[in-house]
Motif scaffolding. Structure first.
Motif, short mmCIF file in Angstrom:
data_model
loop_
_atom_site.label_atom_id
_atom_site.label_comp_id
_atom_site.label_asym_id
_atom_site.label_seq_id
_atom_site.Cartn_x
_atom_site.Cartn_y
_atom_site.Cartn_z
N LEU A 1 34.97 45.06 46.65
CA LEU A 1 35.06 43.85 45.84
C LEU A 1 33.76 43.61 45.08
CD1 LEU A 1 36.48 41.26 44.92
CD2 LEU A 1 35.73 40.17 47.06
N GLN A 2 32.64 43.83 45.76
CA GLN A 2 31.35 43.64 45.10
C GLN A 2 31.18 44.62 43.93
OE1 GLN A 2 27.73 44.66 47.27
NE2 GLN A 2 26.69 42.88 46.40
N ASN A 3 31.59 45.86 44.13
CA ASN A 3 31.47 46.86 43.06
C ASN A 3 32.33 46.48 41.86
OD1 ASN A 3 29.67 48.42 44.54
ND2 ASN A 3 31.28 49.69 45.44
N ARG A 4 33.54 45.98 42.13
CA ARG A 4 34.41 45.58 41.02
C ARG A 4 33.84 44.36 40.30
NH1 ARG A 4 38.10 47.08 45.03
NH2 ARG A 4 38.50 44.93 45.68
N ALA A 5 33.23 43.45 41.06
CA ALA A 5 32.61 42.27 40.45
C ALA A 5 31.42 42.67 39.59
CB ALA A 5 32.18 41.28 41.53
N LYS A 6 30.62 43.63 40.07
CA LYS A 6 29.48 44.10 39.29
C LYS A 6 29.94 44.77 38.00
CE LYS A 6 26.12 44.91 43.02
NZ LYS A 6 25.36 45.95 43.77
N ALA A 7 31.11 45.41 38.06
CA ALA A 7 31.66 46.07 36.87
C ALA A 7 32.37 45.05 35.97
CB ALA A 7 32.62 47.17 37.28
N GLU A 8 32.27 43.77 36.35
CA GLU A 8 32.84 42.67 35.58
C GLU A 8 34.35 42.77 35.43
OE1 GLU A 8 30.69 42.25 31.93
OE2 GLU A 8 28.84 41.65 32.95
N ALA A 9 34.99 43.28 36.49
CA ALA A 9 36.45 43.30 36.51
C ALA A 9 36.98 41.88 36.61
CB ALA A 9 36.95 44.13 37.69
N THR A 10 38.07 41.61 35.95
CA THR A 10 38.67 40.28 35.98
C THR A 10 40.18 40.40 36.18
OG1 THR A 10 38.92 40.27 33.56
CG2 THR A 10 36.92 39.26 34.48
N GLY A 11 40.80 39.27 36.47
CA GLY A 11 42.25 39.27 36.62
C GLY A 11 42.70 40.15 37.76
N THR A 12 43.78 40.89 37.54
CA THR A 12 44.33 41.74 38.60
C THR A 12 43.41 42.90 38.95
OG1 THR A 12 45.55 43.02 36.93
CG2 THR A 12 46.71 41.17 37.98
N LYS A 13 42.51 43.26 38.05
CA LYS A 13 41.60 44.38 38.31
C LYS A 13 40.53 44.04 39.34
CE LYS A 13 42.11 46.55 33.75
NZ LYS A 13 41.40 47.02 32.53
N LEU A 14 40.28 42.75 39.55
CA LEU A 14 39.28 42.36 40.55
C LEU A 14 39.80 42.63 41.97
CD1 LEU A 14 36.50 41.11 41.03
CD2 LEU A 14 37.59 38.85 41.01
N LYS A 15 41.10 42.49 42.17
CA LYS A 15 41.75 42.77 43.46
C LYS A 15 41.10 42.02 44.62
CE LYS A 15 43.01 47.45 41.94
NZ LYS A 15 42.88 48.90 42.22
N GLU A 16 40.76 40.74 44.36
CA GLU A 16 40.08 39.96 45.39
C GLU A 16 40.96 39.67 46.60
OE1 GLU A 16 41.96 37.04 42.53
OE2 GLU A 16 40.91 38.95 42.44
N MET A 17 42.29 39.65 46.40
CA MET A 17 43.19 39.31 47.50
C MET A 17 43.33 40.44 48.52
SD MET A 17 44.01 36.19 47.13
CE MET A 17 45.46 35.94 48.15
N ARG A 18 42.87 41.62 48.18
CA ARG A 18 42.89 42.71 49.16
C ARG A 18 42.04 42.34 50.37
NH1 ARG A 18 42.10 48.68 46.62
NH2 ARG A 18 41.46 48.90 48.80
N LEU A 19 40.86 41.79 50.13
CA LEU A 19 39.99 41.40 51.23
C LEU A 19 40.56 40.20 51.97
CD1 LEU A 19 37.43 41.76 52.85
CD2 LEU A 19 36.21 40.37 51.18
N PHE A 20 41.15 39.27 51.24
CA PHE A 20 41.76 38.10 51.89
C PHE A 20 42.84 38.53 52.87
CE2 PHE A 20 45.25 35.00 51.99
CZ PHE A 20 44.59 33.91 52.54
N HIS A 21 43.73 39.40 52.45
CA HIS A 21 44.81 39.85 53.33
C HIS A 21 44.25 40.68 54.50
CE1 HIS A 21 47.90 38.19 50.85
NE2 HIS A 21 47.59 38.93 49.81
N TRP A 22 43.25 41.51 54.21
CA TRP A 22 42.67 42.31 55.30
C TRP A 22 41.96 41.40 56.30
CZ3 TRP A 22 42.94 46.05 58.37
CH2 TRP A 22 41.87 46.39 59.19
#
Length: 285
Positions: free
Chosen positions: A245-266
């Motif tokens: 998640l941190q790597n995607r945030a650093k790459a400035e991913a937004t929307g579905t590309k951020l995939k923040e809910m993967r960590l929430f579900h895990w």
């Protein structure tokens, strides 16, 4: 039933019952387990109902809470308030009269902390709301232990700290997903006032501390090889997701590309697996 937020209470019971097995170093009295679960459900349910009563104004403006009973008019505010207070009283008496009064006061303390400290004081004032407000969700660990022993020791304190450091990185990904909701009603969840990069960095920091703390049970003699193996494997997978998640945030991913809910579900799977290991470990030592 909706007023009690049963899906949230599932997590609280998942952290309560396994600790009773650890405290007993085997199978605890099943009647005691049942009474503790019923008392815990009523107490948490009362807290959640009172939370809905207090937050009914902002719940009406947020998409994720727009179908709650007070918003739809299925239940009146007065009915909700009476219901919440009744559950608080009944749960405290049930704990005190059938389990022990130490557990009763811990349960009442968790309820008051969630309603007063988190909902009324912290939630709308500071981005640290979920950090310190999350203490209420950590107390079931102490309640499970005290239900068996009528005391507290280092084992439940360590698991309390695991839940303390688990709560922010569990909830912040969800807050990232619905930050527009929180922004609309002026609730300063961290993702509302900080960039995704800052939030992800905080998630990684809390995650590392959580995993390290989870490993303290074994050197202190409370758990053995099985719990250690599960804690290492589950913790490693958590850290993989957190850093992803941190790597995607650093790459400035937004929307579905951020995939923040993967960590929430895990995070839900993680706490379930970890505490299952807490319950199973005494039988493998």
């Amino acid at each position: 039933m909706a007023l009690t937020k049963p899906r949230i209470i599932e997590l609280l019971l998942i952290t309560t019952v396994p600790v009773m097995f650890l405290a007993e170093q085997g199978v605890p009295d099943l009647k005691l387990v049942l009474l503790t679960c019923v008392g815990g459900y009523l107490s948490a349910g009362g807290a959640n109902a009172l939370n809905m009563y207090i937050d009914r104004d902002i719940d009406a403006l947020m998409d994720r809470t727009s179908q709650r009973p007070l918003v739809t008019g299925m239940v009146s505010p007065v009915e909700c308030l009476v219901f919440g207070i009744t559950l608080a009283v009944v749960s405290t008496l049930l704990f005190g009269l059938t389990v022990n009064w130490f557990s009763a006061w811990l349960s009442l303390g968790a309820l008051l902390f969630y309603v007063v400290v988190y909902t009324m004081i912290l939630k709308r004032r500071t981005s640290q709301n979920i950090v310190w407000g999350g203490i209420a969700g950590c107390l079931p660990v102490l309640i499970g232990w005290s239900a068996v022993t009528n005391s507290i020791s280092w084992a439940p304190v360590i698991l309390f700290l695991v839940m303390f450091f688990w709560t922010p990185p569990h909830y912040w990904p969800l807050s990232m997903k619905v930050k527009d909701d929180y922004a609309r009603v002026g609730v300063p969840m961290l993702p509302v006032i900080a960039s995704n990069k800052v939030v992800a960095k905080q998630i990684v920091i809390y995650s590392w501390v959580m995993v390290v703390v989870s490993l303290l049970l074994t050197p202190l003699g409370y758990t053995g090889w099985f719990y250690t193996a599960v804690a290492l494997l589950a913790g490693g997978m958590w850290l993989w997701e957190a850093h992803g998640l941190q790597n995607r945030a650093k790459a400035e991913a937004t929307g579905t590309k951020l995939k923040e809910m993967r960590l929430f579900h895990w995070s839900i799977t993680y706490v379930s697996v970890l505490f299952l290991a807490v319950a199973v470990d005494p039988f493998l030592r």
